[in-house]
Design a protein around this motif. Structure first.
Motif, mmCIF file in Angstrom:
data_model
loop_
_atom_site.group_PDB
_atom_site.id
_atom_site.type_symbol
_atom_site.label_atom_id
_atom_site.label_comp_id
_atom_site.label_asym_id
_atom_site.label_seq_id
_atom_site.Cartn_x
_atom_site.Cartn_y
_atom_site.Cartn_z
ATOM 1 N N UNK A 189 -27.200 1.187 45.001
ATOM 2 C CA UNK A 189 -26.770 -0.089 44.435
ATOM 3 C C UNK A 189 -25.282 -0.258 44.713
ATOM 4 N N UNK A 190 -24.875 -1.408 45.193
ATOM 5 C CA UNK A 190 -23.484 -1.636 45.579
ATOM 6 C C UNK A 190 -22.556 -1.504 44.373
ATOM 7 N N UNK A 191 -21.434 -0.832 44.585
ATOM 8 C CA UNK A 191 -20.437 -0.709 43.524
ATOM 9 C C UNK A 191 -19.981 -2.096 43.086
ATOM 10 N N UNK A 192 -19.895 -2.281 41.788
ATOM 11 C CA UNK A 192 -19.446 -3.552 41.246
ATOM 12 C C UNK A 192 -20.560 -4.513 40.895
ATOM 13 N N UNK A 193 -21.798 -4.183 41.246
ATOM 14 C CA UNK A 193 -22.922 -5.067 40.924
ATOM 15 C C UNK A 193 -23.214 -4.989 39.424
ATOM 16 N N UNK A 194 -23.203 -6.136 38.772
ATOM 17 C CA UNK A 194 -23.513 -6.184 37.346
ATOM 18 C C UNK A 194 -24.995 -5.893 37.127
ATOM 19 N N UNK A 195 -25.289 -5.033 36.177
ATOM 20 C CA UNK A 195 -26.671 -4.689 35.880
ATOM 21 C C UNK A 195 -27.263 -5.707 34.910
ATOM 22 N N UNK A 196 -28.567 -5.984 35.018
ATOM 23 C CA UNK A 196 -29.179 -7.012 34.156
ATOM 24 C C UNK A 196 -29.272 -6.600 32.692
ATOM 25 N N UNK A 245 -22.703 -1.171 38.287
ATOM 26 C CA UNK A 245 -22.966 -0.038 39.178
ATOM 27 C C UNK A 245 -21.658 0.578 39.670
ATOM 28 N N UNK A 246 -21.572 1.887 39.557
ATOM 29 C CA UNK A 246 -20.413 2.639 40.042
ATOM 30 C C UNK A 246 -20.774 4.118 40.040
ATOM 31 N N UNK A 247 -19.949 4.930 40.691
ATOM 32 C CA UNK A 247 -20.105 6.376 40.641
ATOM 33 C C UNK A 247 -21.446 6.861 41.162
ATOM 34 N N UNK A 248 -22.045 7.794 40.415
ATOM 35 C CA UNK A 248 -23.270 8.445 40.883
ATOM 36 C C UNK A 248 -24.442 7.480 40.998
ATOM 37 N N UNK A 249 -24.442 6.396 40.224
ATOM 38 C CA UNK A 249 -25.545 5.435 40.318
ATOM 39 C C UNK A 249 -25.599 4.804 41.701
ATOM 40 N N UNK A 250 -24.453 4.487 42.258
ATOM 41 C CA UNK A 250 -24.419 3.880 43.598
ATOM 42 C C UNK A 250 -24.856 4.892 44.652
ATOM 43 N N UNK A 251 -24.524 6.174 44.447
ATOM 44 C CA UNK A 251 -24.880 7.204 45.422
ATOM 45 C C UNK A 251 -26.367 7.533 45.370
#
Length: 238
Positions: free
Chosen positions: A107-114, A97-103
């Motif tokens: 979802x917290x930046x840096x969270x690994x997606x499954x 998770x980063x960028x527009x996905x977190x906004x």
């Protein structure tokens, strides 16, 4: 191979016609844009670094059976490429998770997606590249069929698998990236545009230092210095 006239100019590259109607010359620019082109800048040498990085990454993908528009690198800032009709869909692959996905989703930046998340965005600057679902793509005739959409997803996942494993051997974490596809004169879907730190989020695996265009977006240091580091790492033998 000679430039015969400007075919198209984008935010980071210029495309020129050549004496061969099926080939173009791509010239990488030193310009930066971010935040829907609201932020602009230039760093000397950035275009050459992206040209070399993208060329190497395309060669790695081609060695694994991914078809691309790349023919060959011509010099530090230019490539010869096959002329394609660009599919007006920006394909985003997200591993973390980063960028527009977190906004958008909190979802917290840096969270690994499954799993690798595939997203489509409409390639339209005037509309600020809105996110699309499959039905939008079909409704707007951006592709011919559902099978074309499935092929874009399949290719995106395959590209992600190859690059993610390669970057890990260089102590680089492939957070997310944008790719574009085009259709050549034989009707084949090819990977086009570029893959570079302009179009990827790349973090150092150990320190999580950002080694991509977020340094420009977030004013956290020189871009060319980190792009040079990316080129050095991907060029080294392991």
């Amino acid at each position: 191979m000679k430039k015969l006239g400007l075919f198209y100019e984008g935010k980071s590259k210029k495309l020129y016609k050549t004496e061969d109607k099926n080939l173009l010359i791509t010239e990488f620019k030193d310009d930066f844009t971010a935040l829907n082109a609201e932020k602009k800048g230039t760093e000397i040498g950035k275009g050459a670094l992206n040209c070399k990085i993208s060329t190497q990454l395309f060669h790695i993908l081609e060695a694994q059976g991914i078809k691309t528009h790349l023919v060959k690198i011509l010099n530090d800032t230019t490539q010869a490429v096959k002329k394609v009709t660009i599919i007006p869909i920006e394909v985003i692959v997200r591993n973390t998770a980063a960028g527009s996905l977190t906004k958008r989703l909190g979802i917290a930046e840096g969270k690994k997606l499954p799993f690798a998340l595939i997203e489509f965005y409409y390639k339209n600057d005037a509309l600020h590249s809105p996110i699309l679902n499959d039905e939008h793509c079909l409704l707007m005739n951006l592709v011919k069929s559902e099978s074309d959409l499935e092929e874009l997803k399949r290719l995106a996942r395959e590209i992600n698998s190859v690059l993610k494993k390669f970057f890990e051997t260089r102590n680089i974490d492939l957070i997310d990236f944008k790719i574009e596809f085009g259709i050549d004169y034989d009707g084949n879907i090819l990977l086009a545009d570029e893959i570079s730190p302009d179009s990827c989020r790349l973090w150092d695996f150990t320190t999580h230092e950002k080694l991509d265009k977020d340094r420009f977006r977030q004013n956290i240091g020189s871009v060319t210095v980190t792009y040079e580091e990316i080129l050095k790492r991907i060029s080294s033998t392991v």
